[in-house]
Every structure is written in C-alpha cells, then in structure tokens.
Design an enzyme around this catalytic site. Structure first.
Site: not given
Ligand code: FPP
Length: 235
Positions: A13, A61
């Site tokens: 991330d 996503n």
C-alpha cells in the site's frame, strides 16, 4: 538469519500517496512499486523464503478510475512480458490468485505465459494476487466443496481446516508474516483464510520505499515473536 518465515505476504500500500507527496501522478507510484516488488522477490529468494504473496489488485480496486485501472493492467502486462526476466532466471515460480473474470484477455494471456515459463522453477514461489478478494476466495472454494459433496467426491467428514485449503485458489502453506506498508492498519480482504495465525507487521513506509533493509526489519520483528498458536507461552 534463523527461523526465517516460510510464507510472507505483503499488502503493497501507499504507491499513490508516495507519488502525490512528490507532486507526481499516481501512476508514477505504481511504476516505482513494480520496481520494489522485483527487488523484494529476488531478496526473498535470497533469504530462503519459500512463498512471497503480494496484493497487486483487489476485486474492489475496479472501483478506481478507468485511467488508473487501465494503467495498472498495462503495467502488469509490461512486467510479465518484459520486466521479470531476472526473477524468472533466479528460479522463482510465478503463480496467481484471484478471479479471472473480468480481467482483460491481454492481461490473462500475459499471466498464463509467465506461469507456463516459470512452472518448473523451484527456488521460491511468487504468488501474485490480481482481481483478488479474500471473501471471494472463500466463497469460490465453498462452491467447489459443495460441488464435490454433491457428486460424492468427498463426504462431510472429509472436511476440516486443512482439507478446505486445497479448494482455495492455490495450495499454499499458512502465512507466517503479513506486512502492510503505507500507514493503514487493516487487512482489506487479503488472504483471510491463510493468515489465520500470521504475525502482522504494519509499517508507515510507502511501498515504493520499502526496500531490502525494511524487509529485514520486518523479518526481525517476526523472529522476535513468540508464536503460541492458541497454546500458552513456554517462557
Ligand atoms: C496500493 O497502493 C497498490 C496497488 C493498488 C497496486 C500495487 C501494484 C504494484 C506494486 C505494481 C506492480 C505490480 C506487479 C504485479 C508488477 P494505492 O494505490 O492504494 O496507494 P494509496 O493508498 O497511496 O493511494
């Protein structure tokens, strides 16, 4: 190093914030993240880690802008076709976890090609999670279990937490160390079944900056933990 974890997983991330804080486009962060992933895969192999699982793209996503999704898909194709030669040459086997639908045909083609190219490699496994969701994986496995029960391939008594593992996308050992870079402290639907006794290491560093030295610190953290697996402490 002694007691090296067998299976390390990384939630990569912070690519977007890495770029934005430098006044660059988010895509620059993903590009840099790709370079970091390549370095870490080689390093994991060098340390003797057997499996490295990475979260490259979650089912959720797809909610991002078309521009960002397209960029990420083009980037992974570029990596699988051109950039991971060293990883392949070092004997690392690449496998994927996730749903194939609705990935683009050219993405699937590049994935299949690299799986085929590295299928006989035995030094380390790089499990790349693309269009992956942990709950989705458990649902998909349950559908396969239900089917095997229906056709009599297995009986209810055959099912336990080990045999269920065989129905997941890949038959992998449990995750020993789960690393999340980029300041957030959550699992984000990543490998929920496999991380049942994982030691979890959160680090503020954005993924592009998470290099070999930071990886060493995460491993040292893991080695310092007293893993009891539900038992009581022995020292
Ligand atoms: C999370 O950061 C990262 C991703 C959604 C993409 C991860 C992809 C790579 C590391 C690229 C290379 C991958 C392969 C398989 C070659 P974010 O975008 O959520 O960052 P943010 O939280 O700062 O916005």
């Amino acid at each position: 190093m002694n007691n090296i974890p067998n299976h390390v997983a990384i939630i990569m991330d912070g690519n977007g914030r890495w770029a934005q804080e430098k006044g660059k486009k988010r895509s620059e962060g993903h590009k840099e993240g790709g370079k970091t992933l390549e370095k870490l895969a080689l390093y994991a192999k060098k340390l003797g880690i057997k499996v490295l699982s990475v979260y490259a793209f979650s089912t959720d996503n797809f909610k991002r802008s078309k521009e960002e999704v397209d960029f990420l898909m083009d980037l992974v194709i570029h990596y699988f076709n051109n950039k991971l030669n060293k990883v392949c040459d070092e004997g690392i086997k690449i496998i994927f976890s996730g749903r194939r639908e609705p990935l683009r045909d050219d993405v699937l083609e590049a994935m299949d090609k690299i799986v085929e190219k590295t299928k006989n490699n035995t030094n380390c496994i790089l499990n790349i999670c693309i269009n992956y969701g942990g709950q989705e994986e458990i649902v998909d496995a349950s559908i396969k279990v239900a089917n095997d029960l229906r056709i009599g391939k297995i009986k209810e008594n055959d099912l336990n937490r080990e045999t269920f593992l065989k129905y997941l996308y890949q038959d992998l050992p449990p995750i020993d160390l789960l690393i999340r870079t980029g300041k957030e402290h959550r699992l984000s639907n990543f490998m929920l079944y496999q991380s049942f006794y994982a030691e979890i290491y959160f680090v503020d560093t954005y993924f592009p900056d998470f290099l070999e030295n930071d990886f060493d610190i995460a491993i040292e953290y893991y080695i310092s933990r007293n893993r009891t697996f539900g038992n009581v402490k022995t020292n």
